[in-house]
Scaffold this motif. Structure first.
Motif, short mmCIF file in Angstrom:
data_model
loop_
_atom_site.label_atom_id
_atom_site.label_comp_id
_atom_site.label_asym_id
_atom_site.label_seq_id
_atom_site.Cartn_x
_atom_site.Cartn_y
_atom_site.Cartn_z
N ASN A 170 104.73 26.57 -26.43
CA ASN A 170 103.85 25.67 -25.68
C ASN A 170 102.72 25.23 -26.61
OD1 ASN A 170 102.43 24.26 -23.75
ND2 ASN A 170 101.63 26.09 -22.73
N VAL A 171 102.75 23.95 -26.99
CA VAL A 171 101.81 23.43 -28.00
C VAL A 171 100.88 22.39 -27.40
CG1 VAL A 171 103.49 23.81 -29.85
CG2 VAL A 171 103.37 21.56 -28.74
N ASP A 172 99.89 21.97 -28.18
CA ASP A 172 99.01 20.88 -27.75
C ASP A 172 99.69 19.54 -28.04
OD1 ASP A 172 98.82 20.60 -30.50
OD2 ASP A 172 96.82 21.46 -30.63
N GLU A 173 99.09 18.46 -27.54
CA GLU A 173 99.71 17.14 -27.66
C GLU A 173 99.94 16.74 -29.11
OE1 GLU A 173 98.50 12.52 -26.70
OE2 GLU A 173 97.97 14.04 -25.21
N ALA A 174 99.02 17.09 -29.98
CA ALA A 174 99.12 16.68 -31.39
C ALA A 174 100.31 17.34 -32.09
CB ALA A 174 97.83 17.03 -32.12
N SER A 175 100.81 18.45 -31.55
CA SER A 175 101.87 19.21 -32.22
C SER A 175 103.24 19.04 -31.60
CB SER A 175 101.50 20.71 -32.22
OG SER A 175 100.22 20.94 -32.76
N VAL A 176 103.35 18.20 -30.55
CA VAL A 176 104.59 18.16 -29.78
C VAL A 176 105.77 17.58 -30.56
CG1 VAL A 176 104.26 15.89 -28.69
CG2 VAL A 176 105.47 17.70 -27.45
N ASN A 177 105.51 16.72 -31.54
CA ASN A 177 106.59 16.13 -32.33
C ASN A 177 106.95 16.95 -33.56
OD1 ASN A 177 107.53 13.61 -31.12
ND2 ASN A 177 105.42 12.92 -31.34
N LEU A 214 112.29 25.99 -28.79
CA LEU A 214 112.02 24.67 -28.24
C LEU A 214 110.51 24.43 -28.25
CD1 LEU A 214 114.08 22.64 -27.05
CD2 LEU A 214 113.42 23.43 -24.78
N ILE A 215 110.10 23.23 -28.65
CA ILE A 215 108.68 22.88 -28.68
C ILE A 215 108.37 21.98 -27.49
CG2 ILE A 215 106.83 21.78 -30.00
CD1 ILE A 215 108.49 22.32 -32.53
N ILE A 216 107.42 22.41 -26.66
CA ILE A 216 107.04 21.66 -25.46
C ILE A 216 105.53 21.74 -25.28
CG2 ILE A 216 107.12 21.73 -22.92
CD1 ILE A 216 110.00 22.43 -23.04
N SER A 217 104.95 20.69 -24.77
CA SER A 217 103.55 20.72 -24.36
C SER A 217 103.51 20.75 -22.83
CB SER A 217 102.78 19.50 -24.88
OG SER A 217 101.51 19.41 -24.24
N ALA A 218 103.13 21.87 -22.27
CA ALA A 218 103.06 22.00 -20.81
C ALA A 218 102.05 21.01 -20.24
CB ALA A 218 102.69 23.42 -20.42
N GLN A 219 100.99 20.72 -20.99
CA GLN A 219 99.99 19.78 -20.53
C GLN A 219 100.58 18.37 -20.41
OE1 GLN A 219 96.87 20.29 -19.39
NE2 GLN A 219 96.89 18.11 -18.89
#
Length: 367
Positions: A208-215, A236-241
């Protein structure tokens, strides 16, 4: 098929927020530990572009997608294996699931407290791994104590074999490793089948990452990937926010515009559901007619009669044959059965046929 993935993680890593995005069964998402006490179960639709295409071609009166169950399980703390916090309840809930989605916090945010005071996904992973391993070790030792006497007298070969296999698992767990990576032959896993080891379940790690790291991910994600490379587990990389914001948009067009702005091909929720389906070793076949186009869930390796039995047990008992069209051929000939037959693209399969993912099937049976 009633298969379940359990979402686990330490308190405040974002697992309940993800669950809310996955399902209409809303879990409470709050900035404090143990906000989810009872396991929440959501029935999740599995996104499948092939089903959408079949509906477009056939124009049926009804459409039924695949579903799986996602269970949001209460967080745990150190000592859960000995009943600390919500430990016993957590462990009982996870035992009933078929696979584990392990959410790890991989973002910094001073406004979201961490139960251990700092962000460290490897530490968090090891806390949960250790608790599950300790519980499994307890289960293994109890079973060993039941068969040890028979195994050591030498008269019971089956007990001796079970003892040897269980000892491999015991030593593996004592090394701080999960049961799923134990050096045991596939056939020998039957000796642990009755004790439902927690760490034998397949696992997927969700960062669960921040928006800047989602890609691209971040340093936390890199550490997770390095830590789990020997487990043959998906990361898997996901931003819950971001997923929370997407879930609040009302139309498909709005959601697609939002994703396009972020440079994302699809939502993290979609990727997670598809990955969970794969994690459970599932495949899909379709039935397609003007009354209904439907996706059916099977376990990979099912024979045609077993696949027919998913529709109704009578279909399996009275199975005669299956008429099978490959998805690509169905699309190529625009669903025309006559054209498909003329092209020789409809196969007649018997009881030994192994159903392939994407097969479009019609069963002949006699009860």
């Amino acid at each position: 098929m009633g298969l379940q993935c359990g979402i686990v993680g330490l308190p405040n890593v974002g697992k309940s927020t993800l669950f809310n995005c996955l399902s209409n069964a809303k879990a409470q998402a709050a900035n404090f530990p143990f906000c989810t006490i009872e396991p929440n179960v959501g029935v999740i639709t599995v996104p499948d572009e092939r089903l959408n295409k079949l509906v477009e071609i056939v124009e049926p009166k009804n459409t039924v997608p695949n579903t799986i169950e996602i269970v949001d399980i209460a967080g745990l703390v150190k000592g859960a294996s000995k009943g600390e916090g919500l430990g016993n309840q957590f462990l009982a809930n996870i035992r009933s699931t078929n696979a584990i989605i392990h959410v790890l916090r991989c973002f910094d945010n001073d406004n979201v407290i961490h139960v251990d005071g700092s962000v460290d996904p490897i530490r968090d992973k090891e806390i949960i791994d250790t608790e599950l391993q300790l519980k499994d070790l307890d289960s293994i030792e109890k079973k060993i104590s039941k068969i040890e006497k028979m195994a050591k007298t030498g008269g019971d070969k089956e007990a001796k074999k079970a003892f040897d296999v269980l000892t491999v698992y015991k030593n593996h767990l004592l090394e701080g490793k999960s049961a799923r990576t134990a050096p045991v032959a596939e056939d020998d896993k039957e000796y642990i089948a009755d004790i439902w080891l927690l760490t034998a379940k397949p696992v997927m790690y969700v960062c669960n990452v921040d928006e800047a790291s989602v890609n691209t991910g971040n340093a936390y994600v890199d550490k997770v990937k390095a830590a789990v490379k020997s487990e043959n587990a998906e990361v898997l990389i996901i931003s819950a926010q971001i997923e929370s914001e997407i879930s609040q948009l009302e139309t498909y067009e709005e959601r697609q515009m939002f994703l396009d702005d972020l440079g994302l091909a699809e939502s993290g929720v979609n990727k997670l559901i598809k990955a969970a389906y794969k994690l459970l070793n599932l495949a899909t076949y379709f039935t397609a007619g003007v009354q209904e186009v439907r996706a059916w869930t099977i376990t990979k390796g099912f024979t045609a009669p077993q696949a027919a039995g998913v529709i109704h047990t009578d279909f399996e008992k009275g199975f005669i044959r299956a008429e099978v069209i490959k998805y690509d051929d169905f699309v190529k000939y625009n669903g025309s059965e006559a054209a498909i037959k003329e092209a020789g693209k409809m196969a007649i399969e018997g009881k030994t046929y192994i159903v392939q993912d994407g097969d479009i099937m019609h069963f002949r049976f006699n009860v």
